[in-house]
Design a protein around this motif. Sequence first.
Motif, PDB file in Angstrom:
ATOM      1  N   GLY A  38      -2.766  33.005  26.140  1.00 49.80           N
ATOM      2  CA  GLY A  38      -3.661  31.952  26.565  1.00 49.80           C
ATOM      3  C   GLY A  38      -3.727  32.294  28.247  1.00 49.80           C
ATOM      4  O   GLY A  38      -3.434  31.337  28.819  1.00 49.80           O
ATOM      5  N   LYS A  39      -4.632  33.209  28.453  1.00 50.56           N
ATOM      6  CA  LYS A  39      -4.609  33.711  29.763  1.00 50.56           C
ATOM      7  C   LYS A  39      -6.121  33.065  30.558  1.00 50.56           C
ATOM      8  O   LYS A  39      -7.141  33.319  29.537  1.00 50.56           O
ATOM      9  CB  LYS A  39      -4.767  35.160  30.211  1.00 50.56           C
ATOM     10  N   PRO A  40      -6.208  32.423  31.511  1.00 52.64           N
ATOM     11  CA  PRO A  40      -7.787  32.145  32.023  1.00 52.64           C
ATOM     12  C   PRO A  40      -8.428  33.504  32.213  1.00 52.64           C
ATOM     13  O   PRO A  40      -7.784  34.419  32.476  1.00 52.64           O
ATOM     14  CB  PRO A  40      -7.279  31.471  33.134  1.00 52.64           C
ATOM     15  N   SER A  41      -9.751  33.613  32.291  1.00 50.88           N
ATOM     16  CA  SER A  41     -10.729  34.425  32.781  1.00 50.88           C
ATOM     17  C   SER A  41     -10.785  34.573  34.057  1.00 50.88           C
ATOM     18  O   SER A  41     -10.488  33.738  34.872  1.00 50.88           O
ATOM     19  CB  SER A  41     -11.957  34.339  31.874  1.00 50.88           C
ATOM     20  N   SER A  42     -10.985  35.969  34.664  1.00 50.75           N
ATOM     21  CA  SER A  42     -11.272  35.948  35.956  1.00 50.75           C
ATOM     22  C   SER A  42     -12.338  34.935  36.675  1.00 50.75           C
ATOM     23  O   SER A  42     -12.067  34.402  37.650  1.00 50.75           O
ATOM     24  CB  SER A  42     -11.686  37.206  36.257  1.00 50.75           C
ATOM     25  N   LEU A  45     -10.532  31.781  37.406  1.00 51.50           N
ATOM     26  CA  LEU A  45      -9.887  31.791  38.392  1.00 51.50           C
ATOM     27  C   LEU A  45     -10.416  31.709  39.635  1.00 51.50           C
ATOM     28  O   LEU A  45     -10.097  31.197  40.565  1.00 51.50           O
ATOM     29  CB  LEU A  45      -8.656  33.219  38.365  1.00 51.50           C
ATOM     30  N   ASP A  46     -11.772  32.422  39.354  1.00 55.72           N
ATOM     31  CA  ASP A  46     -12.595  32.487  40.558  1.00 55.72           C
ATOM     32  C   ASP A  46     -12.733  30.972  41.269  1.00 55.72           C
ATOM     33  O   ASP A  46     -13.109  30.752  42.447  1.00 55.72           O
ATOM     34  CB  ASP A  46     -13.905  32.950  40.517  1.00 55.72           C
ATOM     35  N   ASN A  49     -10.608  30.107  43.844  1.00 61.62           N
ATOM     36  CA  ASN A  49     -10.122  30.784  44.973  1.00 61.62           C
ATOM     37  C   ASN A  49     -10.188  30.189  46.232  1.00 61.62           C
ATOM     38  O   ASN A  49      -9.371  30.446  47.239  1.00 61.62           O
ATOM     39  CB  ASN A  49     -11.144  31.984  45.040  1.00 61.62           C
ATOM     40  N   SER A 253      -0.638  25.758  36.172  1.00 64.17           N
ATOM     41  CA  SER A 253      -0.821  27.299  35.863  1.00 64.17           C
ATOM     42  C   SER A 253      -2.167  27.318  35.149  1.00 64.17           C
ATOM     43  O   SER A 253      -2.687  28.307  35.196  1.00 64.17           O
ATOM     44  CB  SER A 253       0.137  27.586  34.553  1.00 64.17           C
ATOM     45  N   LYS A 254      -2.911  26.496  34.626  1.00 64.55           N
ATOM     46  CA  LYS A 254      -4.263  26.535  33.864  1.00 64.55           C
ATOM     47  C   LYS A 254      -4.998  25.405  34.567  1.00 64.55           C
ATOM     48  O   LYS A 254      -6.010  25.113  33.803  1.00 64.55           O
ATOM     49  CB  LYS A 254      -4.076  26.496  32.286  1.00 64.55           C
ATOM     50  N   PHE A 257      -4.075  28.851  39.166  1.00 60.63           N
ATOM     51  CA  PHE A 257      -3.568  29.954  39.080  1.00 60.63           C
ATOM     52  C   PHE A 257      -2.288  30.081  38.198  1.00 60.63           C
ATOM     53  O   PHE A 257      -1.318  29.454  38.452  1.00 60.63           O
ATOM     54  CB  PHE A 257      -3.386  30.808  40.370  1.00 60.63           C
ATOM     55  N   PRO A 258      -2.154  30.852  37.016  1.00 61.63           N
ATOM     56  CA  PRO A 258      -1.030  30.801  36.290  1.00 61.63           C
ATOM     57  C   PRO A 258       0.122  31.307  37.154  1.00 61.63           C
ATOM     58  O   PRO A 258       1.153  31.130  36.893  1.00 61.63           O
ATOM     59  CB  PRO A 258      -1.635  31.836  35.146  1.00 61.63           C
ATOM     60  N   GLY A 259      -0.220  32.382  37.948  1.00 60.52           N
ATOM     61  CA  GLY A 259       0.748  33.175  38.373  1.00 60.52           C
ATOM     62  C   GLY A 259       1.277  32.111  39.821  1.00 60.52           C
ATOM     63  O   GLY A 259       2.345  32.616  40.394  1.00 60.52           O
ATOM     64  N   PHE A 394      -9.541  34.179  27.755  1.00 65.51           N
ATOM     65  CA  PHE A 394      -9.644  35.441  28.520  1.00 65.51           C
ATOM     66  C   PHE A 394     -10.835  36.129  28.382  1.00 65.51           C
ATOM     67  O   PHE A 394     -11.540  36.590  29.215  1.00 65.51           O
ATOM     68  CB  PHE A 394      -8.467  36.383  28.300  1.00 65.51           C
TER      69      PHE A 394
END
Lengths: 422, 422
Positions: A38-42, A45-46, A49, A253-254, A257-259, A394
């Motif tokens: 379950g990763k967000p898409s770029s 994430l944008d 920023n 994280s969601k 940013f997850p990281g 994603f």
Amino acid sequence: MKKVEEYTEEELVYLQNKLLEQYAHFKHRHLQLDMSRGKPSSEQLDRSNGILRVLDSFELEDGVDARNYGILDGIPEAKRLFSDLLRIPSANIIIGGNSSLNLMYDTIARFMLFGSLGSTPWCKLEKVKWLCPSPGYDRHFSVTESMGIEMITVPMTPDGPDMDMVEELAGQDESIKGMWCVPLYSNPQGICYSAETIERLCSMRTAAPDFRIMWDNAYGVHDIYEKIRLKDVFVMAKKFHNEDRIMYYFSTSKITFPGAGVALLAASEKNIAEVKKHMSIQTIGYDKLNQLRHVKYFGTADGIREHMQGLAKDLRPKFDVVLHTLEREIGDSGFASWMEPKGGYFVDIDTLPGCAKETVALAKEAGVILTPAGATYPYGLDPQDSNIRIAPSFPTVEELQEAMNLLCLCVKLAGVNKLLEI
Amino acid sequence: MKKVEEYTEEELVYLQNKLLEQYAHFKHRHLQLDMSRGKPSSEQLDRSNGILRVLDSFELEDGVDARNYGILDGIPEAKRLFSDLLRIPSANIIIGGNSSLNLMYDTIARFMLFGSLGSTPWCKLEKVKWLCPSPGYDRHFSVTESMGIEMITVPMTPDGPDMDMVEELAGQDESIKGMWCVPLYSNPQGICYSAETIERLCSMRTAAPDFRIMWDNAYGVHDIYEKIRLKDVFVMAKKFHNEDRIMYYFSTSKITFPGAGVALLAASEKNIAEVKKHMSIQTIGYDKLNQLRHVKYFGTADGIREHMQGLAKDLRPKFDVVLHTLEREIGDSGFASWMEPKGGYFVDIDTLPGCAKETVALAKEAGVILTPAGATYPYGLDPQDSNIRIAPSFPTVEELQEAMNLLCLCVKLAGVNKLLEI
């Protein structure tokens, strides 16, 4: 749509051939798509920023320099932000690092090493068992498995875990020390615990006095189609004098940013005091600058809510693709069933029994990586071999459409293969 | 300077009165100064503010988006940066979160829960003991104490821990599972382990096969007056086939920001594999954006070295004040002794026996907070009650001069009081 049980053997063979032909076409297209996590898409994430440019001063409201040592349990500004968002008093909140999983792992490690509120350290006990509502989050199960805790699978219902079973087991067996819960938009089914489920979890008698519910509210503000809110678990637990039972987790994280988000733990006063005591030995404090970034970027809880509406706008078309394609390609045929989540990060399907592994393998062979079949169950063992988690966040909408077309094809092909075997 | 043993009782009384008069003057000035912890000053932190503005892209060299999930053990760029700086292969490095203390705590917690490289989990043993070179770092001792590990005080010599004692104890008692080491500019004395000490640590026979040295290289590049470099501990340990003995830690807490730096762990291949196995259950990964910030800001290991010269320029006048004031006010009188550190974060003094607590109490009463006497020993018990840690980094040079004047006065006053008691 024609039901799976209505097919004659001849019709099944015909369907199999048709599906194999379509499958061959897919393989020629050399798709390459990873939908395993379950990763967000770029693009999603944008949207965050800007948070990387908000730090222009470092003095906190209590006078501490956020760049320096100091403050174990989170900056007051961040506690207040999340207190407002989650309606939990600041005094019951500890802000951690970038990972709520890490906070959960550390909690269980502490229970193993030190017990909880005076109980015997769990590592000194002959046997520790744990209830695992399933399908559930594979990383939860890995934590308890790694500690040598015996996991017991509890089925999910549309209202949450099967509470008859939970009450019976937790009430009788004092080696059962707790359970995992993702109460809102559960991973992977998107189930939201009913008021009754939450009341029963808070009020039930447990044989172990140090029974703990790991309440992972990972998707606490992650609405997509509707805004669903849970019964307040702390209010309910207090009513039954069981507030020490609840260990509550949340993270951005969601959200950002997850990281590089911010995680938190919430608990009763006694639990918070105990966690802080151990945490003060473990670290001097978590990254206060990143906490301050989140505070400056969002400003208020409403700032987070507004941001989440933006994320929902990105995610909705993706969930639409998944749900519409399932409806169109599988419908009420019986080749698979699923729930329609109103939020969260996943859509979960159940294939015909014994078909999940083959479906995932077929998809992989044609270039689409799904979460491994079984991963949503303790020890990776899905008793029905039917559960598959779909993570639509994603890929782009176009890629997702391709992937879903393929997945539905694989579900049917695996189903037909299975039926012809029998 | 007149030696303490040369004073007659009358002279002591005269000195006591003079010191009491000076002390009364100090008290009237209402100083307010906290020198209890090794915290960088704001000016020193300002030197790193640029790191908060370097993030303009997020794609890592291996294609991963640093904002998203992924990469458990540190971004390759950051591994290479610290590999170059510390001369440890990237493959032996794991980059963690913002706290090396947290990495150390987690390491010991894992040894307790799971053992090390196949040994019995330490929590299953009746007794676990640990060697604590002292004076040492109070937070190290808190970690082992919190786990119920029995700590054994080992005296420090100008070459590092008393190795005769270490070899004898570690060689005989298999319940002794390891020891704490701050090998370069040790906290608090600033001692640098000699080549012989490091060789003996690496080569000695230990009764426990899973004996572990927690090698906290906290001040690895923190030169102030001279550039001292240690014998390479991994090269030495490998020579004696004891590379699994060394768990190595480092962080940028005192390079960039104590609250928001990057920590790392280095170890043998086997140890790294084992740590990663457990870490992959504990977290999806640490803050990659903060790792990337450090890489972009410093560029190369030389970039870090140059930055450290700037920090040394800030710290040198402060260490000068401490050392010059000690020389001027105490000198060879015998009221206290100290070592002259060439780097690190502390100056450590030994008062007359039985005088540290009173010195710290006197200073506190006059407005200067020092690290609590005894904190540099396991269980807070300084057998001589003579050790006091001075942390010169946080105050301004002017404040520090005031504080040192007061401290030297308190050292002498406590000394005279003690001598007159006898």
